[in-house]
Write an enzyme that holds these catalytic residues in place. Structure first.
Site, PDB file in Angstrom:
ATOM      1  N   THR A   1      -8.054  41.825  16.912  1.00  0.00           N
ATOM      2  CA  THR A   1      -7.309  42.438  15.809  1.00  0.00           C
ATOM      3  C   THR A   1      -6.935  41.382  14.778  1.00  0.00           C
ATOM      4  O   THR A   1      -6.613  41.719  13.643  1.00  0.00           O
ATOM      5  CB  THR A   1      -6.016  43.106  16.333  1.00  0.00           C
ATOM      6  OG1 THR A   1      -5.436  42.218  17.286  1.00  0.00           O
ATOM      7  CG2 THR A   1      -6.308  44.443  16.978  1.00  0.00           C
TER       8      THR A   1
ATOM      9  N   LEU B   1      -8.760  30.245  27.191  1.00  0.00           N
ATOM     10  CA  LEU B   1      -7.320  29.969  27.099  1.00  0.00           C
ATOM     11  C   LEU B   1      -7.050  29.070  25.900  1.00  0.00           C
ATOM     12  O   LEU B   1      -6.064  28.358  25.827  1.00  0.00           O
ATOM     13  CB  LEU B   1      -6.805  29.317  28.385  1.00  0.00           C
ATOM     14  CG  LEU B   1      -6.998  30.155  29.651  1.00  0.00           C
ATOM     15  CD1 LEU B   1      -6.448  29.422  30.867  1.00  0.00           C
ATOM     16  CD2 LEU B   1      -6.314  31.505  29.515  1.00  0.00           C
TER      17      LEU B   1
ATOM     18  N   SER C   1      -8.739  26.325  24.566  1.00  0.00           N
ATOM     19  CA  SER C   1      -8.816  24.873  24.593  1.00  0.00           C
ATOM     20  C   SER C   1      -9.223  24.340  23.210  1.00  0.00           C
ATOM     21  O   SER C   1      -8.788  23.257  22.811  1.00  0.00           O
ATOM     22  CB  SER C   1      -9.795  24.400  25.667  1.00  0.00           C
ATOM     23  OG  SER C   1     -11.000  25.116  25.589  1.00  0.00           O
TER      24      SER C   1
ATOM     25  N   GLU D   1     -11.901  25.041  12.158  1.00  0.00           N
ATOM     26  CA  GLU D   1     -12.792  25.750  13.089  1.00  0.00           C
ATOM     27  C   GLU D   1     -13.796  26.621  12.318  1.00  0.00           C
ATOM     28  O   GLU D   1     -14.972  26.684  12.667  1.00  0.00           O
ATOM     29  CB  GLU D   1     -11.989  26.574  14.102  1.00  0.00           C
ATOM     30  CG  GLU D   1     -12.893  27.180  15.160  1.00  0.00           C
ATOM     31  CD  GLU D   1     -12.287  27.320  16.553  1.00  0.00           C
ATOM     32  OE1 GLU D   1     -11.086  27.078  16.732  1.00  0.00           O
ATOM     33  OE2 GLU D   1     -13.041  27.690  17.472  1.00  0.00           O
TER      34      GLU D   1
ATOM     35  N   ASP E   1      -5.142  31.889  17.689  1.00  0.00           N
ATOM     36  CA  ASP E   1      -5.078  30.778  18.642  1.00  0.00           C
ATOM     37  C   ASP E   1      -4.305  29.573  18.092  1.00  0.00           C
ATOM     38  O   ASP E   1      -3.363  29.105  18.731  1.00  0.00           O
ATOM     39  CB  ASP E   1      -6.483  30.385  19.102  1.00  0.00           C
ATOM     40  CG  ASP E   1      -7.178  31.539  19.811  1.00  0.00           C
ATOM     41  OD1 ASP E   1      -6.510  32.538  20.094  1.00  0.00           O
ATOM     42  OD2 ASP E   1      -8.379  31.429  20.072  1.00  0.00           O
TER      43      ASP E   1
ATOM     44  N   TYR F   1     -19.497  36.259  18.815  1.00  0.00           N
ATOM     45  CA  TYR F   1     -18.198  36.411  18.141  1.00  0.00           C
ATOM     46  C   TYR F   1     -18.420  36.665  16.653  1.00  0.00           C
ATOM     47  O   TYR F   1     -17.871  37.602  16.074  1.00  0.00           O
ATOM     48  CB  TYR F   1     -17.366  35.134  18.352  1.00  0.00           C
ATOM     49  CG  TYR F   1     -15.982  35.243  17.785  1.00  0.00           C
ATOM     50  CD1 TYR F   1     -14.929  35.695  18.571  1.00  0.00           C
ATOM     51  CD2 TYR F   1     -15.714  34.921  16.456  1.00  0.00           C
ATOM     52  CE1 TYR F   1     -13.657  35.824  18.055  1.00  0.00           C
ATOM     53  CE2 TYR F   1     -14.447  35.048  15.936  1.00  0.00           C
ATOM     54  CZ  TYR F   1     -13.422  35.491  16.738  1.00  0.00           C
ATOM     55  OH  TYR F   1     -12.157  35.622  16.213  1.00  0.00           O
TER      56      TYR F   1
HETATM   57  C1  GLA Z   1     -10.852  34.097  20.016  1.00  0.00           C
HETATM   58  C2  GLA Z   1     -10.534  33.772  18.557  1.00  0.00           C
HETATM   59  C3  GLA Z   1      -9.294  34.525  18.086  1.00  0.00           C
HETATM   60  C4  GLA Z   1      -9.373  36.015  18.392  1.00  0.00           C
HETATM   61  C5  GLA Z   1      -9.816  36.243  19.848  1.00  0.00           C
HETATM   62  C6  GLA Z   1     -10.078  37.697  20.138  1.00  0.00           C
HETATM   63  O1  GLA Z   1      -9.873  33.604  20.861  1.00  0.00           O
HETATM   64  O2  GLA Z   1     -10.337  32.385  18.398  1.00  0.00           O
HETATM   65  O3  GLA Z   1      -9.099  34.305  16.704  1.00  0.00           O
HETATM   66  O4  GLA Z   1     -10.196  36.682  17.478  1.00  0.00           O
HETATM   67  O5  GLA Z   1     -10.977  35.504  20.174  1.00  0.00           O
HETATM   68  O6  GLA Z   1      -8.896  38.417  20.069  1.00  0.00           O
END
Ligand code: GLA
Length: 387
Positions: free
Chosen positions: A37, A127, A129, A163, A175, A225
């Site tokens: 989201t 998680l 990293s 990133e 993250d 992704y």
């Molecule tokens: C990864 C991405 C986040 C987010 C999640 C999915 O962790 O780094 O920005 O999009 O996937 O919720």
């Protein structure tokens, strides 16, 4: 890890010296609910963990930055006199390299230094990293180069930019935000559209949050992704042809179903819109003490990620389904980007051991890999550790 132990590891690696060394820590994160989201302008509900990455840094007199880790990875040396480019061979070190390059482009002048990373966070396990190493590096380089006014939301945005542009993964803000802004014993409800947020205590008197590592390394995660991100953008463009929306989370389920006819895009958008409402509902349930209801939403989230968004996979499905077969587990789902990595589960606190052996047995039998479990507490954001 204790700073004394960290400094001893550092001296072993680089040799002892009279110059001071400084220790830092950045947490990993677990997202409780609100998956995929963030880049759709919606809500997320992550928490920083007490597991994370440590680093020790000592300044040098020249223009060299040496990057090493206690993990079995290659050491990398960066010269501040040359252009810094992404290179495949530098693997993990591209994260700190990206930070160094973008800090300099933003006008920070950096001194040479030696850095040793050491951690308790499994790599590539979902998680975070990557965000931990980015935020940690940016925070420590700015601190040791005399910056005492680090604004944490800006720091998170900066790391997202590294990133996106240097690593070329089109991730959202969740993250780095969690790593920079985490607060002990709390999760953070973040509105990714405008970055307003509030902390919510994670008060689970009878349950524990267990992180289950499928130990399946995520493969091709980056390309898949980015593909999901493009699909969401296409779905948004279709909706925007009918009414003014600037992100998918501004749409309702009815509109998604009415205006998106392509089956794949419909399912992607349906996940995003339904997941976004689940986040707010989950926070309400948690705040009213309805932990069972919160657990049910975790299960719904997993089903939606599996069927509509298709980012789960045999290992994550097997571990979640096994967790849910255990009578003391009231909710479980994959967490993070998916395609392998970790899941989370809410388990009665008196039955943790039985839970872990039950899931280990079932999962190993089904998948042929031994899972790992972490019962981590929720910690604060990136920090300088006092000596
Ligand atoms: C990864 C991405 C986040 C987010 C999640 C999915 O962790 O780094 O920005 O999009 O996937 O919720």
């Amino acid at each position: 890890m204790e700073t004394k132990q960290l400094k001893a590891l550092f001296d072993q690696e680089y040799g002892a010296d009279a110059k001071p060394s400084y220790c830092f820590f950045a947490p990993g994160r677990v997202n409780l609910i609100g998956e995929y989201t963030d880049f759709n302008g919606g809500y997320v509900f992550p928490a920083a963990l007490s597991l994370g990455i440590f680093a020790v840094l000592r300044l040098r007199e020249d223009h060299t930055i040496r990057l090493r880790s206690t993990n079995e990875v290659l050491p990398v040396t960066v010269s501040l006199d040359r252009a810094i480019e992404y290179t495949k061979e530098d693997e993990w070190a591209n994260y700190p390299k990206g930070v160094i390059r973008y800090l300099r482009e933003k006008g920070y002048s950096l001194q040479g230094c030696d850095i040793l990373y050491a951690g308790t966070l499994p790599d590539g396990a979902g998680l975070s990293s990557s965000a931990a190493i980015l935020v940690l590096t940016a925070y420590m380089l700015r601190s040791v180069n005399g910056d005492n006014s680090i604004e944490r939301v800006q720091l998170a945005k900066f790391c997202q930019q590294v990133e996106n542009q240097f690593i070329k993964v089109n991730c959202g803000i969740m993250d780095p935000f969690s790593v920079a802004m985490g607060e002990k014993d709390h999760a953070v409800l973040l509105d990714c559209h405008n970055l307003t947020y509030r902390y919510v205590p994670l008060d689970l008197p009878d349950y524990r949050l267990v992180i289950l590592n499928t130990c399946k390394k995520r493969e091709l995660t980056d390309s898949r992704y980015n593909e999901r991100r493009r699909e969401c953008e296409t779905a948004l463009a279709l909706l925007a042809g009918h009414r003014a929306v600037s992100n998918l989370c501004q749409a309702g389920l009815k509109e998604v179903e009415a205006y998106i006819t392509d089956d794949t895009l419909l399912r992607r958008a349906r996940h995003v819109v339904s997941e976004n409402s689940r986040v707010l509902e989950a926070v309400n349930l948690l705040e009213s003490g309805d932990i069972q209801g919160f657990g049910r939403l975790l299960i719904q989230s997993h089903m939606s990620l599996k069927q509509d968004f298709e980012v789960s996979g045999p290992e994550l499905d097997a571990i979640v389904e096994s967790a849910l077969r255990f009578p003391g587990c009231i909710g479980a789902r994959m967490t993070g980007a998916g395609f392998g990595g970790c899941a989370l589960a809410l388990v009665e606190k008196t039955r943790l051991e039985a839970f872990c052996s039950f899931v280990t047995q079932e999962y190993t039998q089904m998948i042929g890999l031994a899972p790992e479990f972490y019962v981590s507490s929720l910690g604060g954001g990136v920090t300088h550790l006092p000596d």
